[in-house]
Design a protein around this motif. Structure first.
Motif, mmCIF file in Angstrom:
data_model
loop_
_atom_site.group_PDB
_atom_site.id
_atom_site.type_symbol
_atom_site.label_atom_id
_atom_site.label_comp_id
_atom_site.label_asym_id
_atom_site.label_seq_id
_atom_site.Cartn_x
_atom_site.Cartn_y
_atom_site.Cartn_z
ATOM 1 N N LEU A 10 24.126 51.466 25.312
ATOM 2 C CA LEU A 10 23.368 50.408 24.657
ATOM 3 C C LEU A 10 23.716 50.327 23.176
ATOM 4 N N THR A 14 25.568 47.153 21.356
ATOM 5 C CA THR A 14 24.868 46.494 20.249
ATOM 6 C C THR A 14 25.692 46.550 18.973
ATOM 7 N N ARG A 17 28.284 43.892 19.273
ATOM 8 C CA ARG A 17 27.698 42.573 19.006
ATOM 9 C C ARG A 17 27.523 42.366 17.499
ATOM 10 N N TYR A 18 27.033 43.404 16.810
ATOM 11 C CA TYR A 18 26.822 43.309 15.369
ATOM 12 C C TYR A 18 28.136 43.063 14.636
ATOM 13 N N THR A 43 19.824 41.803 15.447
ATOM 14 C CA THR A 43 20.721 42.887 15.869
ATOM 15 C C THR A 43 20.554 44.107 14.972
ATOM 16 N N LYS A 46 17.438 45.854 16.099
ATOM 17 C CA LYS A 46 17.680 46.591 17.342
ATOM 18 C C LYS A 46 18.413 47.895 17.063
ATOM 19 N N LEU A 47 19.451 47.824 16.233
ATOM 20 C CA LEU A 47 20.207 49.028 15.907
ATOM 21 C C LEU A 47 19.339 50.040 15.164
#
Length: 59
Positions: A10, A14, A17-18, A43, A46-47
């Motif tokens: 995960l 992520t 994506r960032y 993002t 989330k990180l």
């Protein structure tokens, strides 16, 4: 059958994506894009919740 991602998977997805979003923002040439900025903020949140310090991976 549904398989769950491990925390490491995960985090990796992520981070990818960032970094993709950062590259898009840089390629955007300084043009303001509220949606892109929002996606980057989400993002980052989330990180951060996953314990990743985004300062180390920010362009």
């Amino acid at each position: 059958m549904v398989q769950e991602m491990s925390d490491k998977e995960l985090i990796t997805v992520t981070i990818d994506r960032y970094t993709d979003l950062q590259q898009i923002k840089k390629a955007n040439g300084g043009h303001e894009n509220e949606i892109l900025d929002y996606l980057i903020k989400v993002t980052i949140a989330k990180l951060s919740s996953l314990g990743v310090n985004v300062e180390d991976i920010t362009l």
